[in-house]
Design an enzyme around this catalytic site. Structure first.
Site, PDB file in Angstrom:
ATOM      1  N   ARG A 251       0.858  -1.178   0.000  1.00 17.11           N
ATOM      2  CA  ARG A 251       0.000   0.000   0.000  1.00 17.11           C
ATOM      3  C   ARG A 251       0.898   1.232   0.000  1.00 17.11           C
ATOM      4  NH1 ARG A 251      -3.233  -3.170  -1.257  1.00 17.11           N
ATOM      5  NH2 ARG A 251      -5.362  -3.509  -0.484  1.00 17.11           N
ATOM      6  N   GLU A 280      -4.648   7.864  -3.342  1.00 12.80           N
ATOM      7  CA  GLU A 280      -5.171   7.273  -4.575  1.00 12.80           C
ATOM      8  C   GLU A 280      -6.609   7.742  -4.767  1.00 12.80           C
ATOM      9  OE1 GLU A 280      -4.783   3.027  -4.605  1.00 12.80           O
ATOM     10  OE2 GLU A 280      -2.619   3.069  -4.309  1.00 12.80           O
ATOM     11  N   HIS A 299      -2.599   1.136  -9.295  1.00 11.89           N
ATOM     12  CA  HIS A 299      -3.135   0.071  -8.433  1.00 11.89           C
ATOM     13  C   HIS A 299      -3.960  -0.930  -9.245  1.00 11.89           C
ATOM     14  CE1 HIS A 299      -4.169  -0.725  -3.930  1.00 11.89           C
ATOM     15  NE2 HIS A 299      -3.958  -1.847  -4.590  1.00 11.89           N
TER      16      HIS A 299
END
Length: 338
Positions: A251, A280, A299
């Site tokens: 992450r 994000e 991602h």
């Protein structure tokens, strides 16, 4: 009595049929016309539809009956206690559900949660190798040569003989190590509690300056918890071997992003392969976009066409286990955060 199972994110119709065939003892409720519209195959967020009062009433009724859910509710996920009083188990569609589970109030294990750990491991391992080869085999140099129409011969480095530190030797980290081992990379791993990792790992080591300084490649594959948030800061980046490569498939919050950019600009690291960032979506003005020697994925490294098939395989197995009163695969522990 057959458990009521509510599908809360989109699956291809043939996969729903496979689920029903694999678990005939469950009552599967699937109403794709009420679910968010997926933007791509295996999209489990999608764009919510504009539903009328009748359609929302139908969804509310389905939530109220659900004993088991495939994915979290898309409509009012934070109201699961009120909307789903019969809920006993949620099967997540990603490996890292900790932050979302905590935000939605799944903190006391009153409802069982299971993750999709292992489903995305192969795809993420492929991304790791692709990113590393991008830098090790100097793909940017090839692209510059093509742009300049410059036929210049030379040699590049190779993955073989390098040493990788896999931070988080779970199902994803193990698949990364297995794949790198095929390319001749020696892998060592870290875990929350020291244990014998077996092959393909050469050893289980303590995360710290010594392990970081000995590695040519550092792969972050750990869950995001209060212990791993900010795990790789300026001090740890400075301890990394000069010219080494960083890969983050964990992450964004695991890394101090500003410090990472500084070490890339200084040339201390030869490249960073990132599937994640913070925040994000990454704002257009964020300096990470223009940082040198960065390969950035939004991602999406785990998003492959076969993801839903793997998810259904897992869910079929777990749903049969649930009905039979057997332990579920990939249980989430709210105390540990993964």
């Amino acid at each position: 009595m057959s458990p009521h199972v509510l599908m809360a994110s989109y699956l291809e119709p043939e996969l729903v049929q496979r689920l029903r065939a694999g678990v005939p003892r469950a009552e599967i409720h699937y109403a794709p016309e009420l679910l968010p519209v997926p933007g791509f195959r295996s999209d489990h967020r999608g764009t919510p539809r504009e539903l009328d009062a009748g359609q929302l009433g139908t969804w509310h009724s389905l939530l109220g009956r659900a004993e088991v859910m495939f994915d979290f509710d898309w409509w009012q996920p934070e109201c699961w206690r009120k909307n789903s009083p019969n809920l006993k188990w949620v099967q997540g569609t990603s490996a890292g559900i900790g932050a979302r589970a905590a935000a939605l109030g799944f903190t006391d294990d009153a409802v069982a949660l299971t993750t999709a750990a292992g489903v995305h491991a192969r795809a993420l391992a492929e991304f790791v190798v692709a990113g590393l080869l991008h830098f090790v085999r100097d793909v940017p140099g090839l692209q510059r040569g093509m742009a300049d129409r410059d036929w210049k011969t030379g040699a590049s480095a190779t993955l073989r003989g390098r040493k990788a530190l896999i931070v988080g030797a779970g199902s994803i980290g193990r698949e990364v190590a297995r794949t790198l081992d095929f390319f001749g990379v020696d892998c060592i791993g870290t875990t929350r509690t020291p244990r014998d990792l077996g092959r393909p790992f050469g050893a289980c080591v303590e995360f710290g300056p010594a392990a970081l300084g000995a590695a040519d490649i550092v792969v972050l594959a750990c869950p995001l918890t209060h212990e791993t948030r900010g795990l790789l800061g300026a001090e740890q980046l400075a301890a990394m071997k000069p010219g080494s490569l960083l890969v983050n498939i964990a992450r964004g919050e695991v890394v101090d992003q500003r410090a990472l950019i500084a070490f890339l600009e200084a040339g201390h690291l030869s490249g960073a392969v990132l599937d994640v960032a913070h925040p994000e979506p990454l704002p257009a003005g964020n300096p990470l976009w223009s940082a040198p020697n960065v390969l950035l994925s939004p991602h999406t490294a785990a998003n492959v066409w076969t993801e839903n098939e793997r998810l259904v395989e897992l869910f079929v197995d777990n749903l049969n286990r649930y009905i039979d009163g057997q332990p579920l695969r990939n249980p989430y522990d709210s105390a540990r955060g993964y």
